[in-house]
Design an enzyme around this catalytic site. Structure first.
Site: not given
Length: 124
Positions: A11-12
């Site tokens: 994910d980020t």
């Protein structure tokens, strides 16, 4: 089988997205066939996931080197069960148990022939 965690797996925040652990385990199962010069599709059918039980213990992160370990738990007439663990060094991050059922290409459950059973025993 060892893999590296890439940006596309995270994910980020650089944490492995939860569904990618399933992908990593699938790659390890497929790689077992590839290592024998085969593909995981047989002449008379293939294996499909019927049940998966997954436990998440700790997150993997961008750049980590992970090892996926696979062991055969049970073999039945038309299915088999594997346990797979994902480790970073000696620490278990994830574990799943998967029931794989042998089916025809049309989707009907089929008994696993003796040759295929022997192959599975050598792979896992």
């Amino acid at each position: 089988m060892k893999i590296r965690v890439y940006y596309e797996d995270t994910d980020t925040g650089g944490i492995v997205y939860h569904s990618n652990y399933l992908n990593f385990c699938e790659r390890a199962r497929s790689q077992a066939f590839f290592d024998k010069g085969m593909v995981p599709v047989l002449d008379d059918g293939h294996f499909v996931a019927r049940r998966i039980v997954a436990d998440y213990f700790k997150s993997a992160k961008l750049g980590d080197i992970l090892e996926i370990k696979t062991q055969l738990v049970e073999m039945k007439a038309a299915s088999f069960t594997l346990k797979q663990g994902i480790y970073k060094e000696d620490e278990k991050l994830f574990e799943l148990e998967i029931l794989l059922v042998h089916t025809s290409f049309e989707g009907a459950v089929k008994k696993i022939d003796q040759k295929t059973k022997e192959l599975i025993l050598t792979l896992f």
